[in-house]
Design a protein around this motif. Structure first.
Motif, PDB file in Angstrom:
ATOM      1  N   VAL A  65      -6.667  -8.542  -0.647  1.00  0.00           N
ATOM      2  CA  VAL A  65      -5.990  -8.190  -0.020  1.00  0.00           C
ATOM      3  C   VAL A  65      -4.695  -7.480   0.519  1.00  0.00           C
ATOM      4  O   VAL A  65      -4.687  -6.744   1.504  1.00  0.00           O
ATOM      5  N   TRP A  66      -3.839  -6.833  -0.433  1.00  0.00           N
ATOM      6  CA  TRP A  66      -3.218  -5.882  -0.443  1.00  0.00           C
ATOM      7  C   TRP A  66      -3.746  -4.594  -0.088  1.00  0.00           C
ATOM      8  O   TRP A  66      -2.997  -3.663   0.718  1.00  0.00           O
ATOM      9  N   ALA A  67      -5.035  -4.588  -0.075  1.00  0.00           N
ATOM     10  CA  ALA A  67      -5.524  -3.190   0.114  1.00  0.00           C
ATOM     11  C   ALA A  67      -6.162  -3.237   1.146  1.00  0.00           C
ATOM     12  O   ALA A  67      -5.967  -2.504   1.995  1.00  0.00           O
ATOM     13  N   LEU A  68      -6.995  -4.771   1.740  1.00  0.00           N
ATOM     14  CA  LEU A  68      -7.086  -4.957   3.245  1.00  0.00           C
ATOM     15  C   LEU A  68      -5.317  -4.008   4.407  1.00  0.00           C
ATOM     16  O   LEU A  68      -5.706  -3.636   4.912  1.00  0.00           O
ATOM     17  N   LEU A  69      -4.286  -4.595   3.628  1.00  0.00           N
ATOM     18  CA  LEU A  69      -3.117  -4.339   4.525  1.00  0.00           C
ATOM     19  C   LEU A  69      -2.659  -2.761   4.350  1.00  0.00           C
ATOM     20  O   LEU A  69      -2.324  -2.337   5.078  1.00  0.00           O
ATOM     21  N   PHE A  70      -2.922  -2.031   3.312  1.00  0.00           N
ATOM     22  CA  PHE A  70      -2.814  -0.601   2.634  1.00  0.00           C
ATOM     23  C   PHE A  70      -3.716  -0.149   3.721  1.00  0.00           C
ATOM     24  O   PHE A  70      -3.014   1.220   3.974  1.00  0.00           O
ATOM     25  N   ILE A  71      -4.951  -0.563   3.445  1.00  0.00           N
ATOM     26  CA  ILE A  71      -6.069   0.191   4.273  1.00  0.00           C
ATOM     27  C   ILE A  71      -5.498   0.241   6.269  1.00  0.00           C
ATOM     28  O   ILE A  71      -5.579   1.184   6.816  1.00  0.00           O
ATOM     29  N   ALA A  72      -4.622  -0.721   6.764  1.00  0.00           N
ATOM     30  CA  ALA A  72      -4.306  -0.749   7.714  1.00  0.00           C
ATOM     31  C   ALA A  72      -3.348  -0.111   8.278  1.00  0.00           C
ATOM     32  O   ALA A  72      -3.360   0.956   9.626  1.00  0.00           O
ATOM     33  N   ILE A  73      -3.032   0.496   7.023  1.00  0.00           N
ATOM     34  CA  ILE A  73      -1.535   1.297   6.698  1.00  0.00           C
ATOM     35  C   ILE A  73      -1.657   3.192   7.447  1.00  0.00           C
ATOM     36  O   ILE A  73      -1.264   3.555   7.906  1.00  0.00           O
ATOM     37  N   PHE A  74      -2.823   2.975   5.692  1.00  0.00           N
ATOM     38  CA  PHE A  74      -2.800   4.681   5.478  1.00  0.00           C
ATOM     39  C   PHE A  74      -3.980   4.681   6.179  1.00  0.00           C
ATOM     40  O   PHE A  74      -5.057   6.138   5.280  1.00  0.00           O
ATOM     41  N   GLY A  75      -4.481   3.915   5.831  1.00  0.00           N
ATOM     42  CA  GLY A  75      -6.784   4.123   6.173  1.00  0.00           C
ATOM     43  C   GLY A  75      -7.455   4.171   5.220  1.00  0.00           C
ATOM     44  O   GLY A  75      -6.627   3.798   3.520  1.00  0.00           O
TER      45      GLY A  75
END
Length: 270
Positions: free
Chosen positions: A132-142
């Protein structure tokens, strides 16, 4: 002594009282009811279960022989990226978790509000899964390794900070009181009073978390957060099962190697 004055004991020894037996029976019944309800609600297709061994055998046949030649190139780069993500994520987590752990220790930080705030941060970090953290940061950093590194770091804050705070709270008060009596500053108390006592626990926490992060970083790529998981996902989408076998073997080898490194590092540092 008169026999009538002797204390009376039960003739048959029983391990549990009637209330305890009733409670155990209720727990067993609740456990069975939960299993039955779960089996009823889970949509299981019997046909898929019957031919599962055949499908597994077919999949293993497609994985053999392993495509060792594809190691050079994208697979080796993804493997190195996975190790870099785990290492950098662990280092970033230490930098962020140490102040929070110091604030969470009640014997070091006497402010109740700061204690609750620190514990809220630690609980928030642990309650959110790394994917879930990864999905959140993918939305921020790609998509990429940056999102994976940040996900590993923020997931590790709760683990490192909680165990560090508990280690500080379990420190012996004698050296702390001696340093306080001499008028030492808070930084000196932490450096000379707490650190010598919590140093073995600190390095154990760091090494254990790095070992966990190596394993988690191999999975984060499945959602696009970089590392060898992206290579695994790509190979599965293209039905390159011989390359999938290679990646699985590499992940297993890296986990075993990390375990050996952790064991030897603990012996040398502790």
């Amino acid at each position: 002594m008169n026999a009538s004055t002797l204390p009376s004991y039960p003739r048959h020894w029983q391990r549990y009282t009637a209330g305890q037996r009733l409670l155990r029976f209720a727990l067993y019944l609740l456990f069975i009811a939960a299993i039955v309800q779960s089996a009823r609600t889970i949509d299981v297709i019997p046909e898929f279960l019957y031919d599962a061994p055949q499908q597994m055998g077919d999949l293993l046949n497609r994985m053999w022989p392993i495509d060792w030649g594809s190691f050079r190139g994208t697979v080796s780069s993804a493997l190195l990226e996975t190790l870099h993500m785990a290492t950098l994520g662990t280092m970033l987590a230490i930098v962020l978790a140490v102040p929070v752990g110091l604030l969470a220790a009640t014997n070091l930080t006497r402010n109740r509000g700061l204690n609750l705030l620190a514990r809220f941060i630690l609980v928030s970090s642990r309650s959110i899964n790394s994917l879930v953290w990864a999905l959140l940061f993918i939305a921020i950093f790609g998509p990429g390794a940056v999102a994976g590194t940040m996900a590993i770091a923020f997931r590790s804050i709760g683990f490192v900070g909680k165990l560090l705070g508990e280690a500080i709270e379990e420190a012996q008060p004698g050296p702390i009181e001696a340093l306080t009596a001499t008028g030492a500053s808070t930084a000196s108390i932490i450096q000379y009073g707490y650190w010598p006592q919590i140093r073995p626990a600190f390095w154990s926490i760091v090494l254990l978390r790095w070992d966990i992060n190596v394993r988690e970083s191999a999975v984060l790529g499945l959602v696009g957060a970089g590392g060898i998981g992206m290579a695994l996902n790509s190979a599965m989408d293209l039905f390159q099962w011989d390359r999938v076998a290679l990646i699985l073997v590499l992940i297993f080898a890296v986990v075993i190697l990390a375990e050996i490194i952790i064991t030897r590092s603990r012996r040398s540092l502790l």
